[in-house]
Each structure stands twice: as C-alpha cells, then as structure tokens.
Design a protein around this motif. Sequence first.
Motif, PDB file in Angstrom:
ATOM      1  N   ALA A 231      -4.661  21.168  -4.390  1.00  0.00           N
ATOM      2  CA  ALA A 231      -4.707  21.965  -3.093  1.00  0.00           C
ATOM      3  C   ALA A 231      -6.052  22.840  -3.251  1.00  0.00           C
ATOM      4  O   ALA A 231      -6.282  23.057  -4.417  1.00  0.00           O
ATOM      5  CB  ALA A 231      -3.590  22.823  -2.918  1.00  0.00           C
ATOM      6  N   MET A 232      -6.817  22.891  -2.359  1.00  0.00           N
ATOM      7  CA  MET A 232      -7.974  23.631  -2.250  1.00  0.00           C
ATOM      8  C   MET A 232      -7.619  25.060  -2.271  1.00  0.00           C
ATOM      9  O   MET A 232      -6.606  25.577  -1.838  1.00  0.00           O
ATOM     10  CB  MET A 232      -8.696  23.558  -0.867  1.00  0.00           C
ATOM     11  N   LYS A 233      -8.425  26.096  -2.816  1.00  0.00           N
ATOM     12  CA  LYS A 233      -8.324  27.258  -2.983  1.00  0.00           C
ATOM     13  C   LYS A 233      -7.958  27.958  -1.648  1.00  0.00           C
ATOM     14  O   LYS A 233      -7.482  28.958  -1.592  1.00  0.00           O
ATOM     15  CB  LYS A 233      -9.552  28.115  -3.597  1.00  0.00           C
ATOM     16  N   ASN A 234      -8.441  27.560  -0.391  1.00  0.00           N
ATOM     17  CA  ASN A 234      -8.306  28.127   0.806  1.00  0.00           C
ATOM     18  C   ASN A 234      -7.155  27.260   1.606  1.00  0.00           C
ATOM     19  O   ASN A 234      -6.929  27.507   2.704  1.00  0.00           O
ATOM     20  CB  ASN A 234      -9.597  27.614   1.786  1.00  0.00           C
ATOM     21  N   ALA A 235      -6.279  26.588   0.729  1.00  0.00           N
ATOM     22  CA  ALA A 235      -5.071  25.875   1.478  1.00  0.00           C
ATOM     23  C   ALA A 235      -4.047  26.625   1.952  1.00  0.00           C
ATOM     24  O   ALA A 235      -3.949  27.857   1.312  1.00  0.00           O
ATOM     25  CB  ALA A 235      -4.750  24.787   0.316  1.00  0.00           C
ATOM     26  N   HIS A 236      -3.278  26.298   2.719  1.00  0.00           N
ATOM     27  CA  HIS A 236      -1.948  26.820   3.076  1.00  0.00           C
ATOM     28  C   HIS A 236      -0.906  26.913   1.902  1.00  0.00           C
ATOM     29  O   HIS A 236      -0.982  26.151   1.090  1.00  0.00           O
ATOM     30  CB  HIS A 236      -1.169  26.159   4.044  1.00  0.00           C
ATOM     31  N   PRO A 237      -0.209  28.147   1.855  1.00  0.00           N
ATOM     32  CA  PRO A 237       0.342  28.310   0.635  1.00  0.00           C
ATOM     33  C   PRO A 237       1.549  27.203   0.298  1.00  0.00           C
ATOM     34  O   PRO A 237       1.765  26.977  -0.738  1.00  0.00           O
ATOM     35  CB  PRO A 237       1.307  29.841   0.903  1.00  0.00           C
ATOM     36  N   SER A 249     -12.730  26.122  -3.203  1.00  0.00           N
ATOM     37  CA  SER A 249     -12.778  26.094  -1.672  1.00  0.00           C
ATOM     38  C   SER A 249     -13.782  24.948  -1.389  1.00  0.00           C
ATOM     39  O   SER A 249     -14.640  24.538  -1.838  1.00  0.00           O
ATOM     40  CB  SER A 249     -13.058  27.348  -1.283  1.00  0.00           C
ATOM     41  N   ASN A 250     -13.282  24.586   0.039  1.00  0.00           N
ATOM     42  CA  ASN A 250     -14.194  23.545   0.707  1.00  0.00           C
ATOM     43  C   ASN A 250     -15.602  23.901   0.782  1.00  0.00           C
ATOM     44  O   ASN A 250     -16.411  23.260   0.820  1.00  0.00           O
ATOM     45  CB  ASN A 250     -13.551  23.415   1.902  1.00  0.00           C
ATOM     46  N   ASP A 251     -15.770  25.245   1.123  1.00  0.00           N
ATOM     47  CA  ASP A 251     -17.208  25.884   1.323  1.00  0.00           C
ATOM     48  C   ASP A 251     -17.970  25.710  -0.129  1.00  0.00           C
ATOM     49  O   ASP A 251     -19.168  25.893  -0.307  1.00  0.00           O
ATOM     50  CB  ASP A 251     -17.266  27.250   1.781  1.00  0.00           C
ATOM     51  N   ASN A 252     -17.385  25.595  -1.241  1.00  0.00           N
ATOM     52  CA  ASN A 252     -17.930  25.368  -2.559  1.00  0.00           C
ATOM     53  C   ASN A 252     -17.772  23.959  -2.997  1.00  0.00           C
ATOM     54  O   ASN A 252     -17.893  23.469  -4.094  1.00  0.00           O
ATOM     55  CB  ASN A 252     -17.399  26.272  -3.625  1.00  0.00           C
ATOM     56  N   PHE A 253     -17.633  22.831  -2.095  1.00  0.00           N
ATOM     57  CA  PHE A 253     -17.055  21.730  -2.160  1.00  0.00           C
ATOM     58  C   PHE A 253     -16.481  21.362  -3.447  1.00  0.00           C
ATOM     59  O   PHE A 253     -16.844  20.541  -4.503  1.00  0.00           O
ATOM     60  CB  PHE A 253     -18.449  20.869  -2.185  1.00  0.00           C
ATOM     61  N   GLY A 254     -15.198  21.912  -3.385  1.00  0.00           N
ATOM     62  CA  GLY A 254     -14.455  21.694  -4.713  1.00  0.00           C
ATOM     63  C   GLY A 254     -13.937  20.331  -4.892  1.00  0.00           C
ATOM     64  O   GLY A 254     -13.683  20.046  -5.880  1.00  0.00           O
ATOM     65  N   VAL A 255     -13.798  19.348  -3.760  1.00  0.00           N
ATOM     66  CA  VAL A 255     -13.553  18.170  -4.047  1.00  0.00           C
ATOM     67  C   VAL A 255     -14.537  17.290  -4.980  1.00  0.00           C
ATOM     68  O   VAL A 255     -14.074  16.881  -6.067  1.00  0.00           O
ATOM     69  CB  VAL A 255     -13.471  17.285  -2.799  1.00  0.00           C
ATOM     70  N   LEU A 256     -15.692  17.607  -4.705  1.00  0.00           N
ATOM     71  CA  LEU A 256     -16.731  17.007  -5.458  1.00  0.00           C
ATOM     72  C   LEU A 256     -16.738  17.738  -6.997  1.00  0.00           C
ATOM     73  O   LEU A 256     -17.329  16.948  -7.924  1.00  0.00           O
ATOM     74  CB  LEU A 256     -18.022  17.122  -4.899  1.00  0.00           C
TER      75      LEU A 256
END
Length: 266
Positions: A231-237, A249-256
């Motif tokens: 789950a991303m850091k910005n994900a829904h609980p 988070s997605n803004d830190n490109f956490g997937v990559l």
Amino acid sequence: MDDIRMIVTDMDGTFLNSEHEVSPEFPEIYEELKKRNILFVPASGRQMLGITKYFGNLENEMAFIAENGGYVIYRNQELFADKMEQGHIVEIIKSVRNIPGARMVLSGKKKAYIESDEEDFINYISQFYTDNEIVSDLTSENDDSVFKIAIYHPEGSELNVYPYVKDFEKYNLEIVVSGKNWLDIMNKNINKGNALEKLQAALNISPQQTMAFGDYMNDIEMLKNSKYSYAMKNAHPSVKEAASFEACSNDNFGVLEIIKNYLNQN
C-alpha cells in the motif's frame, strides 16, 4: 523475496505522481525487468487507451488490466472483456441523474461516453479517458461494449454517491469507491484481483511470484492476490490494512523505489 515474475501496479495515486507523470527513471528500470523476464502490468480503473498512452511501444511487450478488471490484454491480444447489460445501464443512469453534483462516464471498448458539456469536466476526464465522445443521452444504446459506469462527485464519492447507488448490488453488480471523487459500477466479480488471477493462470505465474501496489479500495482484491503486496503511504486506511507492506508515496515514486530495492538485492 525471490523469483518475482510479475509486478502489477495501479496507476493514479500509485505509479503516477499527483501530476499524472511517470518517473523519468522508469525506462531504465523497465529494461532491467525485461532482462530478468519480469512482466510489468499496469492495472487501472481507466479505459485501456488511458493507460497504454503512458508506455508507447512498450505496449507490445506488456500486459494491461483496464476498467477495474473488465478488460485485460497481453501483448496486444485480448484475454478478457466483460460487457454490462443495457437494462442495468439505463436504470443506473436515470438514478444518478438525481444525485446533485454527480457526473457519469460510460466506459466502453471503443470510447468513453459523457452527456455533460461542461468544459471543466470534459477537460478533467480527458486526463483519464483519452478517447471520449459527448452524447445527448447516455441511455441510448450504441454498438459499443460498456464495461463500467464511472461516477464522479466533486465533494467525494464515498459519502455523496455510494449511499444512493449501493442498492444496485441487487442486480449482481460490483460497486466500488475507486478514488476520492470516483465510484465505479461493473458486473459482479469484475475487479482487479480476478483479472490478475486470469492473467496469472494464462501465463503460469503464481501469487507467490507476484508483487502488487495500490492506494484505493478498488486495489484490495489485487493486493490479496499477490504475496508481495504494497500500500502506498498515501493509501486509504483500508488498503493499508489489506497490504502486507508499505511503500513511500506516489509523489516520491514509491513503486519504483521498491522495485529498485528488489533488483539491487537480487
């Protein structure tokens, strides 16, 4: 963590940053995945064209899960496509028209269809629905296959749309809050998890060989079908509760970042 053969990721709020951009590092990382025979699979509530446009010629090598699992392709070959019944579509449209502030998109194989001519809404949905058409009446039948009804509300879909449409579950329909402002209605058992299962079976890849990333409720079944679920850091609980791990988070490109760590360790 070893023997990963598939990496599947949601797009908005997960793989893409808040500006709907792909990390400039992706091409290099993708080439390394390709060398290791690891399939990269974007999975989204978007229409197919709204996903593939981010990957150019790589579309010929990848698999894609679109329409929240209603449409799946692998190397440009259709693996699965699901069509809603016209009677259900008409009844839902008539009901949603009575929800103040709500706007609808019918997502089909050929195009997305809207009946709003509001310029701001058209410009907004064009980020997600690349090929769209304004029609005078969404209840009119056309020759396209409609996979999904996406409902937008500017003040939030969970509180302002879901209570008004949840009774349509009686028609064996899947109703899921897919983002802060979006709710999706599809045929029952259409979700990213079941689509992922079909793809895994077709390619002989197990959940134990799968890594997945998501941020909203429409990602939960997909995460449950992957041993290495993030789950991303910005994900829904509720998504964080369903996942085994957390990515930045997605803004830190956490997937990559997670993928890079995996590649460096293996």
